[in-house]
Design a protein around this motif. Structure first.
Motif, PDB file in Angstrom:
ATOM      1  N   ASP A 119     -78.330 -10.689  16.351  1.00 33.14           N
ATOM      2  CA  ASP A 119     -78.561 -10.190  17.706  1.00 33.14           C
ATOM      3  C   ASP A 119     -77.797 -10.990  18.751  1.00 33.14           C
ATOM      4  OD1 ASP A 119     -80.115  -8.146  16.854  1.00 33.14           O
ATOM      5  OD2 ASP A 119     -82.000  -8.904  17.644  1.00 33.14           O
ATOM      6  N   HIS A 120     -77.503 -12.272  18.463  1.00 30.30           N
ATOM      7  CA  HIS A 120     -76.660 -13.054  19.375  1.00 30.30           C
ATOM      8  C   HIS A 120     -75.314 -12.355  19.563  1.00 30.30           C
ATOM      9  CE1 HIS A 120     -78.958 -16.854  19.851  1.00 30.30           C
ATOM     10  NE2 HIS A 120     -79.423 -16.575  18.640  1.00 30.30           N
ATOM     11  N   LEU A 121     -74.717 -11.975  18.457  1.00 33.85           N
ATOM     12  CA  LEU A 121     -73.416 -11.321  18.503  1.00 33.85           C
ATOM     13  C   LEU A 121     -73.510  -9.955  19.179  1.00 33.85           C
ATOM     14  CD1 LEU A 121     -70.924 -11.048  15.542  1.00 33.85           C
ATOM     15  CD2 LEU A 121     -71.366  -9.134  17.058  1.00 33.85           C
ATOM     16  N   TRP A 122     -74.513  -9.162  18.775  1.00 29.78           N
ATOM     17  CA  TRP A 122     -74.661  -7.831  19.357  1.00 29.78           C
ATOM     18  C   TRP A 122     -74.754  -7.895  20.880  1.00 29.78           C
ATOM     19  CZ3 TRP A 122     -73.310  -3.817  16.820  1.00 29.78           C
ATOM     20  CH2 TRP A 122     -73.579  -3.671  15.456  1.00 29.78           C
ATOM     21  N   GLU A 123     -75.548  -8.835  21.373  1.00 30.74           N
ATOM     22  CA  GLU A 123     -75.748  -8.917  22.814  1.00 30.74           C
ATOM     23  C   GLU A 123     -74.455  -9.284  23.536  1.00 30.74           C
ATOM     24  OE1 GLU A 123     -78.616 -11.072  26.159  1.00 30.74           O
ATOM     25  OE2 GLU A 123     -78.713 -11.722  24.066  1.00 30.74           O
ATOM     26  N   MET A 124     -73.751 -10.285  22.996  1.00 32.86           N
ATOM     27  CA  MET A 124     -72.554 -10.733  23.706  1.00 32.86           C
ATOM     28  C   MET A 124     -71.424  -9.719  23.571  1.00 32.86           C
ATOM     29  SD  MET A 124     -70.976 -14.458  24.044  1.00 32.86           S
ATOM     30  CE  MET A 124     -69.672 -14.762  25.232  1.00 32.86           C
ATOM     31  N   SER A 125     -71.267  -9.135  22.396  1.00 33.79           N
ATOM     32  CA  SER A 125     -70.252  -8.110  22.231  1.00 33.79           C
ATOM     33  C   SER A 125     -70.513  -6.938  23.178  1.00 33.79           C
ATOM     34  CB  SER A 125     -70.218  -7.619  20.785  1.00 33.79           C
ATOM     35  OG  SER A 125     -69.277  -6.589  20.614  1.00 33.79           O
ATOM     36  N   GLY A 126     -71.784  -6.585  23.333  1.00 32.86           N
ATOM     37  CA  GLY A 126     -72.135  -5.514  24.264  1.00 32.86           C
ATOM     38  C   GLY A 126     -71.786  -5.854  25.698  1.00 32.86           C
ATOM     39  N   LYS A 127     -72.040  -7.102  26.097  1.00 30.10           N
ATOM     40  CA  LYS A 127     -71.695  -7.523  27.456  1.00 30.10           C
ATOM     41  C   LYS A 127     -70.173  -7.492  27.668  1.00 30.10           C
ATOM     42  CE  LYS A 127     -75.677  -8.845  29.430  1.00 30.10           C
ATOM     43  NZ  LYS A 127     -75.949 -10.280  29.601  1.00 30.10           N
ATOM     44  N   LEU A 128     -69.425  -7.898  26.658  1.00 31.03           N
ATOM     45  CA  LEU A 128     -67.976  -7.845  26.755  1.00 31.03           C
ATOM     46  C   LEU A 128     -67.489  -6.399  26.868  1.00 31.03           C
ATOM     47  CD1 LEU A 128     -67.182 -10.565  24.073  1.00 31.03           C
ATOM     48  CD2 LEU A 128     -66.644 -10.760  26.503  1.00 31.03           C
ATOM     49  N   ASP A 129     -68.091  -5.511  26.071  1.00 27.77           N
ATOM     50  CA  ASP A 129     -67.739  -4.094  26.164  1.00 27.77           C
ATOM     51  C   ASP A 129     -67.990  -3.556  27.569  1.00 27.77           C
ATOM     52  OD1 ASP A 129     -66.948  -3.931  23.511  1.00 27.77           O
ATOM     53  OD2 ASP A 129     -68.882  -3.170  22.799  1.00 27.77           O
ATOM     54  N   GLU A 130     -69.156  -3.887  28.113  1.00 31.92           N
ATOM     55  CA  GLU A 130     -69.511  -3.406  29.450  1.00 31.92           C
ATOM     56  C   GLU A 130     -68.536  -3.902  30.509  1.00 31.92           C
ATOM     57  OE1 GLU A 130     -73.448  -4.755  30.106  1.00 31.92           O
ATOM     58  OE2 GLU A 130     -74.354  -3.462  28.578  1.00 31.92           O
ATOM     59  N   SER A 131     -67.974  -5.093  30.284  1.00 29.11           N
ATOM     60  CA  SER A 131     -67.055  -5.685  31.252  1.00 29.11           C
ATOM     61  C   SER A 131     -65.602  -5.311  30.976  1.00 29.11           C
ATOM     62  CB  SER A 131     -67.211  -7.215  31.245  1.00 29.11           C
ATOM     63  OG  SER A 131     -68.519  -7.586  31.631  1.00 29.11           O
ATOM     64  N   GLY A 132     -65.373  -4.526  29.933  1.00 30.30           N
ATOM     65  CA  GLY A 132     -64.017  -4.115  29.609  1.00 30.30           C
ATOM     66  C   GLY A 132     -63.173  -5.193  28.972  1.00 30.30           C
ATOM     67  N   VAL A 133     -63.818  -6.168  28.319  1.00 27.36           N
ATOM     68  CA  VAL A 133     -63.101  -7.272  27.684  1.00 27.36           C
ATOM     69  C   VAL A 133     -62.906  -6.962  26.201  1.00 27.36           C
ATOM     70  CG1 VAL A 133     -63.138  -9.737  27.138  1.00 27.36           C
ATOM     71  CG2 VAL A 133     -64.063  -8.928  29.318  1.00 27.36           C
ATOM     72  N   PRO A 134     -61.681  -7.004  25.696  1.00 26.93           N
ATOM     73  CA  PRO A 134     -61.450  -6.720  24.278  1.00 26.93           C
ATOM     74  C   PRO A 134     -62.226  -7.686  23.387  1.00 26.93           C
ATOM     75  CG  PRO A 134     -59.380  -6.747  25.488  1.00 26.93           C
ATOM     76  CD  PRO A 134     -60.431  -7.281  26.425  1.00 26.93           C
ATOM     77  N   ASN A 135     -62.836  -7.166  22.349  1.00 29.61           N
ATOM     78  CA  ASN A 135     -63.501  -8.006  21.357  1.00 29.61           C
ATOM     79  C   ASN A 135     -63.548  -7.266  20.039  1.00 29.61           C
ATOM     80  OD1 ASN A 135     -66.704  -7.073  21.052  1.00 29.61           O
ATOM     81  ND2 ASN A 135     -65.822  -6.550  23.052  1.00 29.61           N
TER      82      ASN A 135
END
Length: 281
Positions: A232-248
């Motif tokens: 869930d650590h990864l899911w949360e941060m990856s989601g925040k990056l997606d929302e901000s338009g940051v490639p991950n």
């Protein structure tokens, strides 16, 4: 990799001390590529720093001008030990792919509290800038890579840096939200108190809370069956990056837990270096 999201028990024991080392990682780094030299035990902090901290600098012999550089940060379950050797294989692989690498040690719990490791990583980054000309490093192309506790430090460092200071980050099985560990004694010791008493510090020390549109791209790799650092650590941060338009990018290591995913990461290491190539070369 295929993954079905699920919620696992949050184990506070893991946040900064999840990586238990008992043997040398299987990836040696001796897989061809350019030659490199290694300068061992370079002190990267001023004389007045609370602890003399050192790093090993790997320099590729490409003859192609200044090299991009990766700040490499180890994790360790034996809290307080110098774990640079844990990531020596990754350092070699990076160097053979044309990267300069600064593989550092840093101050850890229980002797040192937050923000000691963050301050150390920031000092290592400043050292790379200060010595860029001396060692043929390009200070405009800096990435960071860590596993477990090291990934946490790397993410926090890169997410709180000035925009553009880091061009990419790689995080293996890394805690991103320390508020998940509000009941754990280890994190209480690291942050200096219980969540109930200092919630603002738990927020402050969590990389996920600093994601913006200016954050560097991130490559995550994580064991599917990791019970120590909850996915869930990864899911949360990856989601925040997606929302901000940051490639991950996310690479799931199938049927492996926290420690086994470190020693046997399938193709994650090569995929991570390919990811760095996109943003550092």
């Amino acid at each position: 990799m295929f993954w079905k999201r699920k919620t696992l028990p949050m184990l506070a024991l893991s946040a900064l001390a999840a990586l238990s080392i008992s043997c040398v990682p299987v990836f040696s780094g001796g897989d061809g590529g350019v030659d490199f030299q290694k300068k061992k035990n370079l002190s990267y902090v001023p004389a007045a720093w609370p602890k003399n901290l050192k790093g090993d600098l790997y320099l590729p012999e490409t003859g192609a001008g200044k090299a991009p550089v990766v700040l490499l940060i180890h994790g360790d379950a034996r809290m307080g030990t110098d774990g640079r050797w844990h990531l020596a294989g990754i350092a070699q692989k990076l160097a053979r792919r044309g990267y300069a690498v600064f593989n550092i040690t840093y101050r850890m719990a229980p002797e040192w509290e937050y923000p000691a490791p963050l301050d150390d990583a920031r000092m290592a980054t400043a050292w790379l800038h200060d010595h860029a000309d001396e060692y043929g490093i390009d200070p405009e192309r800096i990435g960071v890579w860590g596993y477990s506790a090291g990934g946490y430090v790397g993410l926090l460092t890169s997410m709180t840096a000035e925009p553009g200071e880091f061009q990419a980050a790689v995080a293996g099985a890394s805690p991103t939200n320390l508020m998940y560990y509000s009941g754990g004694q280890l994190i209480q010791n690291f942050l200096g108190g219980r969540f109930e008493d200092i919630p603002e510090k738990y927020w402050e020390a969590s990389p996920v809370n600093y994601v913006t549109a200016d954050s560097p791209p991130v490559f995550f790799y994580h064991g599917e069956d990791d019970l120590l650092v909850n996915p869930d650590h990864l899911w949360e941060m990856s989601g925040k990056l997606d929302e901000s338009g940051v490639p991950n990018e996310v690479y799931w290591i199938r049927k492996k837990g926290h420690v086994r995913a470190f020693f046997d990461p399938d193709g994650a290491i090569d995929q991570a270096i390919d990811f760095l190539d996109l943003y550092l070369k």
